[in-house]
Each structure stands twice: as structure tokens, then as C-alpha cells.
Scaffold this active site. Structure first.
Site, PDB file in Angstrom:
ATOM      1  N   GLU A 174       0.802  -1.216   0.000  1.00 25.96           N
ATOM      2  CA  GLU A 174       0.000   0.000   0.000  1.00 25.96           C
ATOM      3  C   GLU A 174       0.841   1.276   0.000  1.00 25.96           C
ATOM      4  OE1 GLU A 174      -3.657   0.099   0.151  1.00 25.96           O
ATOM      5  OE2 GLU A 174      -3.290  -1.935  -0.584  1.00 25.96           O
ATOM      6  N   HIS A 247      -5.031   1.803   7.028  1.00 27.89           N
ATOM      7  CA  HIS A 247      -3.607   2.055   6.792  1.00 27.89           C
ATOM      8  C   HIS A 247      -2.969   2.565   8.082  1.00 27.89           C
ATOM      9  CE1 HIS A 247      -4.513   2.803   2.266  1.00 27.89           C
ATOM     10  NE2 HIS A 247      -3.984   1.605   2.407  1.00 27.89           N
ATOM     11  N   CYS A 364      -3.185  11.414   3.299  1.00 23.86           N
ATOM     12  CA  CYS A 364      -3.479  10.582   2.130  1.00 23.86           C
ATOM     13  C   CYS A 364      -3.145  11.309   0.839  1.00 23.86           C
ATOM     14  CB  CYS A 364      -4.958  10.202   2.104  1.00 23.86           C
ATOM     15  SG  CYS A 364      -5.452   9.001   3.353  1.00 23.86           S
TER      16      CYS A 364
END
Length: 446
Positions: A174, A247, A364
Site C-alpha cells: 500500500e 492504513h 493521504c
């Protein structure tokens, strides 16, 4: 301090919509089906970029991807011209069309893992594009991401690029959302903290409800290919993954020698802190107790999906979304933290509601890259945000973005034309050349 930490923010794409594609991301699934405002989303992101650039931080821009991804839809058997592909997909597989239209590449914390030159065996900055294999709408991003990063960080004497890992659950990767680099200085050797959700082979500790998107095997592979000299691997607490912490950057953030995290972030947290403290020669830890901020409030506010920035003099600045101010326990904690004589000197609040409703906060939206002065000079200059570029980009958004978009609009062939026209103009504006496949087809503009 020599060198810098540059933030490269993703421009929100023209097809920004609320499709609810990301199981495990509470905000994403909770807002599915609501109409979105792509123009407001892009302008909110640009406003944050400009604010940080005005504060003196190196701020870059990463362009969005072409969406809807017609080539992806063709691979699933939809034929004919572009309009025919969109119409058939809308009728036969609307969820597939929505996923292939996602603007999720805006969250460039997932674009790649970046190891600065001070950490690597060959003294170059290494980029590994993330495969994002856990979610279909994100797994289709890596090829375009690789083209974009190579166009921006093109000097092979300073930068090395690696493709995505194999598309297999054992190597779920990720990107920087599960990676934190700690160091005494940006151009000094540092410690790279790789946070994984589970061990694919031989691991028994794992979340029970939501997927663990990052594997230990993927983290180790990235560290090996980068030649990272000092890596620390730690497992994310599976209970917080099941609480919506999909995350690590939703429960922890670090910069230089400061780690800001929730007490529930890691498995074996005391050992993790001790190892980092030893390797860094002193870790400054801000651990948030659950009695002050619950995991639910952390997820609701995205307190840890903030940007922790060097404010000079050993102090830090925290960039948070408006939702932190709107969550009483979080705001009270931040005010108390500011009153202490600790690392945190300043909190800046920004409106990112369009992104937040899809599950993406300030952290993000940006990919962090620590650079020496020589490396920063080697970056493609057209992507650095200047006052002139900011004005040009806000004008570009105003010309090309809709102020309302729903899933029903994704089949409109006019939307695809609008996207391609916008991206063609954007690449010229940024001086990136023909980085999109549609630009290279016969009849393309260049």
C-alpha cells in the site's frame, strides 16, 4: 539542516465520486452513492498545497489519472468505440464502471514507497510503485503512477524506480501509507519503519473483519530492492484495523525524530519504541492515550492522517482536517498538547471535506520525499507549486471540472472527453510531455 522533505500532493481528478469502493474504509463506504463535487475537491486540495508552500515548504503537484479507464473496461470484454464501451459497462456492470472511474489516485500516499538516498546502499532515492492489489479500483493505478514518477524524477544518477510487486495477496503493498521514515536530518541516514497488517506465510495474528492490506513479505521485498540499511518491521494492531484503521497513516505519523501515534497503533509497542529510540539515538514520542482520544474518534477525525511538518528549532507543525476541530475530544487533546512544552508548536486546520468523505485526509493526499539540495534541483521543475502555477491550476480546474458528479454521470462520453481535454492541457502546463496513453494514440494532440 541541509536538504528538505518535499510534499507531492495528488491533484483530485475530474471523476471524483463517492462509489464506496474501499471495504475497510469507514468513510468511503458510509458515503457511497452521494453526489460529489469534483471542482470543490480539487480546489480544497490546491488550497492546502498553497498554504504549505506559503509557509516555506517544498510543495509539488502530481497529476491525476485518466478516468474512466476505458482500456481496463475493454479488457473485460466491452467493445466498440469509447462511448459504446461506457454505455455497455453502465448497463451490464455498473459497479465495474464506477471502479474504473475512481479518482482514488489522488491519494498519493499510496502511490509508492520512497527511500531517501541517505538510507540506501547506492545513495539514490528509490521509488517502488505500490501494487494496491487489495482493491480493484486501486490495483489499476500502478502503470500510470510509474510513468508519472519517472517523468518527474527522471535523473537516473539521483533516482531509481521499481515496478509494482507481483499481484498476489502475499505481496499486498500500500505504499507510503504504511511506511514512516525517521531521522535526525533529512539528508542523514535514517530508520525506515515498515508497518504491516499481517504476515501472509506463517502468520496467525490478523484482523477478523476488515482486510490487512499490507503484508510483511511486501514490506521486506521493498526494503531489499531499495537497499535500505536500517529497517524496522512492526505489525499494526489488528483490532484497530477492524475498527476502520485500514492504513498505518490513520493511526500514526512521524517526521524527523518525532513519532505521533495512538497507544493502540502497534503490536508490542514498547519494544517498537525502544528499538527506534536506540537506532535514532533518541526518539521523541507523542503517544495519545485511549482515555483522551478513542480509536473511533481518531478514525472519525483523522487526527493521525495529518501532516507532521518541521517548524524549525526542533518543533513540529501539525496539519489536520476540519473534522479534528469538530470532534470535541480530539480538539481538546490538541489544545492540551499545544499548551505543553513538547515537540508540537502549531496546529493548522484545513477544509478537505470532499476528500474526507471518501476516506482520505491531509496525509493521504501527499507523497513525502526527503531530498538533498542536489536531488531537489534534479526534480522536474514544472511540478513545483509557485504562486503563478497555483493561479494557473485553479483556473484549469474552473474550466474543466464539474461541480456535481454522481455514478450515473460516469457513462457520459462527454465526461471522458472533458477528462482527456483537461489532462492534455495539464501535461502541457506542467511540462510533463505525453505521459498518458490516449495522448500517444493516432489523432492525439501530441
Amino acid at each position: 539542516m541541509a536538504g528538505c522533505e518535499a510534499n507531492f500532493d495528488g491533484l483530485v481528478g475530474p471523476t471524483h465520486h463517492y462509489g464506496g469502493h474501499s471495504f475497510g474504509n469507514v468513510a468511503s463506504t458510509g458515503n457511497a452513492g452521494q453526489p460529489a463535487n469534483p471542482r470543490a475537491a480539487a480546489l480544497q486540495g490546491l488550497a492546502k498545497m498553497k498554504a504549505l508552500a506559503d509557509l516555506g515548504y517544498r510543495q509539488g503537484v502530481l497529476p491525476p489519472h485518466e478516468r474512466p479507464a476505458v482500456d481496463v473496461l475493454r479488457g473485460f470484454g466491452f467493445g466498440g468505440d469509447d462511448a459504446g464501451v461506457l454505455a455497455a459497462a453502465a448497463k451490464q456492470a455498473p459497479q465495474l464502471l464506477a471502479a474504473a472511474s475512481s479518482a482514488s489516485a489522488m491519494w498519493v500516499a499510496n502511490a509508492a514507497t520512497v527511500s531517501p538516498s541517505g538510507d540506501t546502499a547506492d545513495g539514490r532515492v528509490h521509488f517502488s510503485v505500490a501494487n494496491l492489489q487489495n482493491k480493484f479500483h486501486r490495483a489499476i493505478e500502478h502503470e500510470q503512477t510509474g510513468r508519472t514518477l519517472k517523468a518527474i524524477f527522471g535523473d537516473a544518477s539521483h533516482f531509481a524506480h521499481h515496478p509494482a510487486l507481483a499481484m498476489h495477496p502475499a505481496f499486498g503493498d500500500e505504499g507510503a501509507a504504511n511506511h514512516t521514515r525517521l531521522a535526525r536530518a533529512y539528508d542523514a541516514a535514517g530508520v525506515e519503519l515498515f508497518v504491516y497488517g499481517q504476515r501472509h506465510w506463517g502468520g496467525s495474528l490478523a484482523p477478523q473483519h476488515y482486510p490487512a492490506r499490507q503484508t510483511l513479505e511486501a514490506s521486506q521485498a521493498v526494503a531489499r530492492r531499495h537497499g535500505v540499511r536500517d529497517a524496522v518491521y512492526v505489525q499494526q494492531n489488528p483490532d484497530v484495523i477492524d475498527a476502520g484503521v485500514f492504513h498505518n497513516d490513520v493511526i500514526s505519523v512521524g517526521n524527523l525524530d518525532v513519532l505521533f501515534c495512538h497507544e493502540s497503533a502497534f503490536v508490542g509497542r514498547d519494544a517498537v519504541y525502544a528499538e527506534l529510540d536506540t537506532k535514532l539515538g533518541g526518539l521523541r514520542l507523542i503517544e495519545v492515550p485511549a482515555t483522551k482520544v478513542s480509536v473511533d474518534d481518531a478514525v472519525r477525525s483523522y487526527l493521525f492522517n495529518s501532516q507532521l511538518l518541521d517548524a524549525g528549532g526542533g518543533r513540529m507543525r501539525l496539519v489536520v482536517p476540519e473534522e479534528c476541530r469538530e470532534t470535541p475530544a480530539v480538539w481538546a487533546y490538541l489544545q492540551a498538547l499545544l499548551a505543553q512544552d513538547g515537540p508540537l508548536a502549531d496546529v493548522r486546520v484545513y477544509d478537505l471535506k470532499q476528500s474526507m468523505r471518501n476516506g482520505g485526509g491531509p496525509a493521504c493526499l501527499r507523497l513525502r520525499v526527503a531530498l538533498t539540495d542536489a536531488e531537489a534541483a534534479a526534480v522536474h521543475p514544472g511540478i513545483w507549486l509557485t504562486p503563478a502555477l497555483y493561479e494557473a491550476l485553479t483556473g484549469w480546474v474552473g474550466r474543466h471540472y464539474r461541480d456535481r458528479l454522481s455514478e450515473a454521470d460516469l457513462a457520459d462520453p462527454q465526461l471522458l472527453l472533458e477528462v482527456r481535454t483537461a489532462l492534455d492541457e495539464l501535461t502541457a502546463l506542467l511540462g510533463l510531455g505525453s505521459i498518458y496513453p490516449f495522448q500517444r494514440l493516432e489523432g492525439g494532440s501530441r
